[in-house]
Design a protein around this motif. Structure first.
Motif, PDB file in Angstrom:
ATOM      1  N   ALA A  99      -1.466  13.535  33.910  1.00 19.77           N
ATOM      2  CA  ALA A  99      -0.689  13.384  32.680  1.00 19.77           C
ATOM      3  C   ALA A  99      -1.582  13.165  31.462  1.00 19.77           C
ATOM      4  O   ALA A  99      -1.105  13.189  30.332  1.00 19.77           O
ATOM      5  CB  ALA A  99       0.277  12.216  32.820  1.00 19.77           C
ATOM      6  N   ARG A 100      -2.871  12.926  31.700  1.00 20.20           N
ATOM      7  CA  ARG A 100      -3.828  12.599  30.634  1.00 20.20           C
ATOM      8  C   ARG A 100      -3.354  11.384  29.832  1.00 20.20           C
ATOM      9  O   ARG A 100      -3.261  11.410  28.610  1.00 20.20           O
ATOM     10  CB  ARG A 100      -4.052  13.793  29.698  1.00 20.20           C
ATOM     11  CG  ARG A 100      -4.815  14.941  30.337  1.00 20.20           C
ATOM     12  CD  ARG A 100      -5.209  15.988  29.317  1.00 20.20           C
ATOM     13  NE  ARG A 100      -6.005  17.047  29.927  1.00 20.20           N
ATOM     14  CZ  ARG A 100      -6.525  18.081  29.257  1.00 20.20           C
ATOM     15  NH1 ARG A 100      -6.314  18.189  27.952  1.00 20.20           N
ATOM     16  NH2 ARG A 100      -7.230  18.989  29.882  1.00 20.20           N
ATOM     17  N   THR A 101      -3.075  10.313  30.563  1.00 15.76           N
ATOM     18  CA  THR A 101      -2.652   9.068  29.926  1.00 15.76           C
ATOM     19  C   THR A 101      -3.402   7.894  30.538  1.00 15.76           C
ATOM     20  O   THR A 101      -3.914   7.972  31.663  1.00 15.76           O
ATOM     21  CB  THR A 101      -1.141   8.817  30.103  1.00 15.76           C
ATOM     22  OG1 THR A 101      -0.831   8.689  31.506  1.00 15.76           O
ATOM     23  CG2 THR A 101      -0.322   9.930  29.490  1.00 15.76           C
ATOM     24  N   ALA A 102      -3.448   6.818  29.789  1.00 20.80           N
ATOM     25  CA  ALA A 102      -3.962   5.541  30.290  1.00 20.80           C
ATOM     26  C   ALA A 102      -2.920   4.477  30.001  1.00 20.80           C
ATOM     27  O   ALA A 102      -2.419   4.389  28.865  1.00 20.80           O
ATOM     28  CB  ALA A 102      -5.281   5.191  29.627  1.00 20.80           C
ATOM     29  N   GLY A 121     -13.208  12.922  33.224  1.00 21.26           N
ATOM     30  CA  GLY A 121     -13.548  13.873  32.188  1.00 21.26           C
ATOM     31  C   GLY A 121     -12.672  13.771  30.958  1.00 21.26           C
ATOM     32  O   GLY A 121     -12.518  14.750  30.216  1.00 21.26           O
ATOM     33  N   LEU A 122     -12.104  12.601  30.717  1.00 20.62           N
ATOM     34  CA  LEU A 122     -11.210  12.387  29.589  1.00 20.62           C
ATOM     35  C   LEU A 122     -11.750  11.284  28.693  1.00 20.62           C
ATOM     36  O   LEU A 122     -12.690  10.573  29.056  1.00 20.62           O
ATOM     37  CB  LEU A 122      -9.803  12.022  30.087  1.00 20.62           C
ATOM     38  CG  LEU A 122      -9.110  13.073  30.962  1.00 20.62           C
ATOM     39  CD1 LEU A 122      -7.840  12.504  31.579  1.00 20.62           C
ATOM     40  CD2 LEU A 122      -8.799  14.321  30.148  1.00 20.62           C
ATOM     41  N   ALA A 123     -11.129  11.129  27.529  1.00 21.12           N
ATOM     42  CA  ALA A 123     -11.573  10.105  26.581  1.00 21.12           C
ATOM     43  C   ALA A 123     -10.388   9.614  25.758  1.00 21.12           C
ATOM     44  O   ALA A 123      -9.480  10.388  25.438  1.00 21.12           O
ATOM     45  CB  ALA A 123     -12.646  10.666  25.643  1.00 21.12           C
ATOM     46  N   PRO A 124     -10.394   8.332  25.381  1.00 28.15           N
ATOM     47  CA  PRO A 124      -9.384   7.849  24.446  1.00 28.15           C
ATOM     48  C   PRO A 124      -9.818   8.154  23.009  1.00 28.15           C
ATOM     49  O   PRO A 124     -11.008   8.274  22.727  1.00 28.15           O
ATOM     50  CB  PRO A 124      -9.376   6.343  24.703  1.00 28.15           C
ATOM     51  CG  PRO A 124     -10.806   6.036  25.082  1.00 28.15           C
ATOM     52  CD  PRO A 124     -11.295   7.260  25.841  1.00 28.15           C
ATOM     53  N   VAL A 125      -8.852   8.279  22.123  1.00 30.72           N
ATOM     54  CA  VAL A 125      -9.154   8.372  20.692  1.00 30.72           C
ATOM     55  C   VAL A 125      -9.227   6.931  20.197  1.00 30.72           C
ATOM     56  O   VAL A 125      -8.243   6.351  19.765  1.00 30.72           O
ATOM     57  CB  VAL A 125      -8.093   9.187  19.945  1.00 30.72           C
ATOM     58  CG1 VAL A 125      -8.418   9.258  18.451  1.00 30.72           C
ATOM     59  CG2 VAL A 125      -8.020  10.594  20.521  1.00 30.72           C
ATOM     60  N   ALA A 126     -10.416   6.359  20.320  1.00 32.29           N
ATOM     61  CA  ALA A 126     -10.606   4.925  20.138  1.00 32.29           C
ATOM     62  C   ALA A 126     -11.278   4.615  18.805  1.00 32.29           C
ATOM     63  O   ALA A 126     -11.525   5.496  17.983  1.00 32.29           O
ATOM     64  CB  ALA A 126     -11.442   4.378  21.297  1.00 32.29           C
ATOM     65  N   GLY A 127     -11.583   3.336  18.623  1.00 36.61           N
ATOM     66  CA  GLY A 127     -12.227   2.898  17.400  1.00 36.61           C
ATOM     67  C   GLY A 127     -13.735   2.996  17.487  1.00 36.61           C
ATOM     68  O   GLY A 127     -14.304   3.481  18.472  1.00 36.61           O
ATOM     69  N   SER A 128     -14.395   2.511  16.441  1.00 40.58           N
ATOM     70  CA  SER A 128     -15.848   2.604  16.380  1.00 40.58           C
ATOM     71  C   SER A 128     -16.524   1.552  17.240  1.00 40.58           C
ATOM     72  O   SER A 128     -17.678   1.715  17.628  1.00 40.58           O
ATOM     73  CB  SER A 128     -16.318   2.451  14.928  1.00 40.58           C
ATOM     74  OG  SER A 128     -15.902   1.192  14.388  1.00 40.58           O
ATOM     75  N   SER A 129     -15.813   0.456  17.560  1.00 39.23           N
ATOM     76  CA  SER A 129     -16.401  -0.644  18.316  1.00 39.23           C
ATOM     77  C   SER A 129     -15.809  -0.721  19.716  1.00 39.23           C
ATOM     78  O   SER A 129     -14.575  -0.697  19.870  1.00 39.23           O
ATOM     79  CB  SER A 129     -16.173  -1.976  17.595  1.00 39.23           C
ATOM     80  OG  SER A 129     -16.557  -3.065  18.421  1.00 39.23           O
ATOM     81  N   VAL A 197       0.587  -0.970  27.034  1.00 34.73           N
ATOM     82  CA  VAL A 197       0.818   0.283  26.312  1.00 34.73           C
ATOM     83  C   VAL A 197       0.385   1.458  27.175  1.00 34.73           C
ATOM     84  O   VAL A 197      -0.466   1.327  28.058  1.00 34.73           O
ATOM     85  CB  VAL A 197       0.049   0.341  24.975  1.00 34.73           C
ATOM     86  CG1 VAL A 197       0.565  -0.709  23.999  1.00 34.73           C
ATOM     87  CG2 VAL A 197      -1.457   0.212  25.186  1.00 34.73           C
ATOM     88  N   THR A 198       0.972   2.605  26.893  1.00 33.52           N
ATOM     89  CA  THR A 198       0.528   3.871  27.465  1.00 33.52           C
ATOM     90  C   THR A 198       0.077   4.763  26.326  1.00 33.52           C
ATOM     91  O   THR A 198       0.821   4.967  25.356  1.00 33.52           O
ATOM     92  CB  THR A 198       1.648   4.554  28.261  1.00 33.52           C
ATOM     93  OG1 THR A 198       2.026   3.715  29.354  1.00 33.52           O
ATOM     94  CG2 THR A 198       1.186   5.892  28.804  1.00 33.52           C
ATOM     95  N   VAL A 199      -1.148   5.278  26.448  1.00 35.25           N
ATOM     96  CA  VAL A 199      -1.717   6.115  25.390  1.00 35.25           C
ATOM     97  C   VAL A 199      -2.158   7.449  25.970  1.00 35.25           C
ATOM     98  O   VAL A 199      -2.541   7.548  27.139  1.00 35.25           O
ATOM     99  CB  VAL A 199      -2.924   5.428  24.702  1.00 35.25           C
ATOM    100  CG1 VAL A 199      -2.492   4.175  23.981  1.00 35.25           C
ATOM    101  CG2 VAL A 199      -4.031   5.127  25.705  1.00 35.25           C
ATOM    102  N   GLY A 200      -2.102   8.478  25.139  1.00 36.69           N
ATOM    103  CA  GLY A 200      -2.579   9.784  25.542  1.00 36.69           C
ATOM    104  C   GLY A 200      -4.091   9.861  25.471  1.00 36.69           C
ATOM    105  O   GLY A 200      -4.718   9.274  24.588  1.00 36.69           O
ATOM    106  N   LEU A 201      -4.688  10.552  26.406  1.00 36.13           N
ATOM    107  CA  LEU A 201      -6.127  10.792  26.438  1.00 36.13           C
ATOM    108  C   LEU A 201      -6.398  12.250  26.073  1.00 36.13           C
ATOM    109  O   LEU A 201      -5.503  13.088  26.104  1.00 36.13           O
ATOM    110  CB  LEU A 201      -6.682  10.487  27.830  1.00 36.13           C
ATOM    111  CG  LEU A 201      -6.433   9.078  28.366  1.00 36.13           C
ATOM    112  CD1 LEU A 201      -6.911   8.973  29.808  1.00 36.13           C
ATOM    113  CD2 LEU A 201      -7.125   8.027  27.496  1.00 36.13           C
ATOM    114  N   VAL A 202      -7.643  12.548  25.727  1.00 38.30           N
ATOM    115  CA  VAL A 202      -8.001  13.916  25.345  1.00 38.30           C
ATOM    116  C   VAL A 202      -9.204  14.376  26.155  1.00 38.30           C
ATOM    117  O   VAL A 202     -10.016  13.569  26.623  1.00 38.30           O
ATOM    118  CB  VAL A 202      -8.334  14.003  23.835  1.00 38.30           C
ATOM    119  CG1 VAL A 202      -7.132  13.623  23.003  1.00 38.30           C
ATOM    120  CG2 VAL A 202      -9.536  13.149  23.473  1.00 38.30           C
ATOM    121  N   ALA A 203      -9.297  15.695  26.315  1.00 44.87           N
ATOM    122  CA  ALA A 203     -10.488  16.289  26.920  1.00 44.87           C
ATOM    123  C   ALA A 203     -11.506  16.532  25.814  1.00 44.87           C
ATOM    124  O   ALA A 203     -11.193  17.128  24.793  1.00 44.87           O
ATOM    125  CB  ALA A 203     -10.124  17.599  27.602  1.00 44.87           C
TER     126      ALA A 203
END
Length: 458
Positions: A99-102, A121-129, A197-203
């Motif tokens: 589902a590409r979620t966390a 092989g996925l990543a969150p759209v996270a902050g700088s820290s 929370v559930t968040v979408g992840l990206v490739a």
């Protein structure tokens, strides 16, 4: 009252219930910002959503305010009474690669999500820290190193478990309680206690990113050149710059001690050849002291900003800017440049627009969609904190032609956030719907006095 409330809660929750003087109280309420003092009458270390339910219901029954001690960088303003709920023990992380979620607990920081997502092989759209808490960051919108390519981080908030101000548990999604999902995407405080929370992840298989360091004598050339470059910048590239004036103190690394430098940060998801071509004009703005821009594993994006990871005293302020041209560079350099008279260790500009200007399906309460840049100031010497608010007000006054009416809660620091009037009214309605008695309070700035005053009231 505090002892009675603590005794009541001790019989209802699994986590610790502490009052001032108890062993473990100081650790439970300690803030990341050491300049912020949290001294609630009662502190509850929640270990489950049901612990939060018990705390909210007890606060409501006893007529005391409840604040959430968010994981990560947390509170900016003191807490001197009431009931505080700490969420750091809610630290589960589950990645669904199909589902590409966390799905993560309220005690999780972005570093843990990045590590878990990277295994697939996925990543969150996270902050700088990496030490910023996921939930608190998302509730304010969230502007990270992929802001222009991927938008506000809260745009990928898909669902949440929330304890309302009446002590009810609601599962929030686009299909259930969409009004609350809209508000959680950027509305920040007073909307409920979020426990998961559930968040979408990206490739993001490839990334060209890092930072350049320039010496003090080249600050003006780099600032003017960078602002000119942003006018036609690649929409998949996110950049920012910060000018830091390091004191001549032993705590500062030797190469930076007593020096003023400019850090120009660069992040572009995609292949190295294209990234290098896009970065070439910035790399050529002036002689580079240190060049750390290149192919970077997505799991190591924290290296782009290299933010401090240990608690420290700080004073932060910020605003949003509508546009930029060379006149902005002149005004910014005069007010906040290397030779300006101000108490800040670092001053920053981040390029926004791009994907941040596009709202998510279903809408969001995030402030700053129309902004092109953000401005930030940072003081770390406690002796400078008293002067910081007036210095910020003077700088914002000098930049008034470019100031946006809105300000984002994650970016404005100690200043009061401001939403568009329509958004503010809708947020007020949602807050009253889910917290009719006003039990939930904020540990962020709520003082309506703001150096941005003069625009529309938010």
């Amino acid at each position: 009252m505090s002892r009675t409330l603590a005794d009541t809660l001790s019989a209802q929750v699994t986590g610790p219930v502490l009052v001032p003087g108890d062993d473990g109280y100081d650790d439970e309420v300690a803030a990341f910002n050491l300049a912020t003092t949290l001294r609630p009458d009662v502190a509850v270390g929640a270990t489950s959503t049901q612990d939060v339910v018990a705390a909210v219901r007890a606060a409501r029954a006893h007529g005391v305010p409840l604040v959430v001690h968010a994981t990560g960088h947390g509170a900016e303003h003191p807490v001197t009474s009431g009931l505080l709920v700490s969420t750091r023990r809610l630290d589960a992380v589950h990645v669904d690669p199909a589902a590409r979620t966390a799905t993560v607990g309220a005690g999780v920081r972005w570093a843990a999500v990045a590590a878990a997502a990277a295994e697939h092989g996925l990543a969150p759209v996270a902050g700088s820290s990496p030490t910023v808490g996921v939930v608190g960051y998302l509730l304010g919108g969230g502007v990270g190193p992929f802001a222009r390519s991927h938008g506000f981080s809260s745009d990928r908030l898909l669902g949440a478990t929330v304890v309302t101000g009446t002590g009810e548990v609601v599962e929030v999604s686009a299909a259930a309680h969409p009004d609350l999902l809209w508000a959680l995407r950027g509305g920040k405080h007073g909307l409920g206690v979020v426990t998961q929370v559930t968040v979408g992840l990206v490739a993001m298989p490839e990334l060209y990113a890092g930072s350049w360091t320039f010496a003090a004598e080249h600050v003006e050339a780099v600032v003017r050149g960078w602002l000119a470059w942003t006018a036609t910048a690649d929409p998949d590239t996110t950049t920012s710059l910060a000018v830091a004036r390091f004191p001549d103190l032993p705590v500062v690394p030797e190469p930076l001690r007593g020096r003023t430098v400019l850090h120009l940060r660069f992040a572009r998801p995609g292949d190295a050849a294209t990234g290098e071509a896009v970065a070439a004009p910035l790399r050529a703005l002036a002689p580079v002291v240190a060049d750390e821009v290149g192919v970077l594993p997505v799991s190591e994006t924290a290296r782009i900003f290299a933010d401090p990871t240990e608690p420290a005293a700080s004073w932060v302020g910020g605003a949003l800017l509508t546009h930029a041209e060379d006149d902005l560079a002149s005004a910014w350099l005069a007010a906040l440049g290397p030779d300006a008279d101000h108490p800040f260790l670092a001053v920053e500009l981040r390029h926004l627009a791009g994907a941040t200007s596009l709202d998510v399906d279903g809408g969001s309460a995030v402030s700053g969609r129309s902004a092109a840049f953000s401005l930030g100031v940072l003081a770390v010497d406690p002796r400078a904190f008293a002067a910081a608010p007036d210095a910020t007000a003077r700088a914002l006054d000098a930049l008034r032609p470019w100031l946006a009416d809105e300000s984002n809660p994650n970016l404005c620091g100690a200043l009061a956030p401001r939403w568009h009037p329509w958004t503010q009214q809708r947020l007020d309605d949602v807050r009253h719907r889910y917290d009719p008695d006003g039990v939930l309070r904020s540990t962020g700035p709520t003082n309506p006095t703001n150096p941005l005053a003069g625009g529309e009231e938010g």
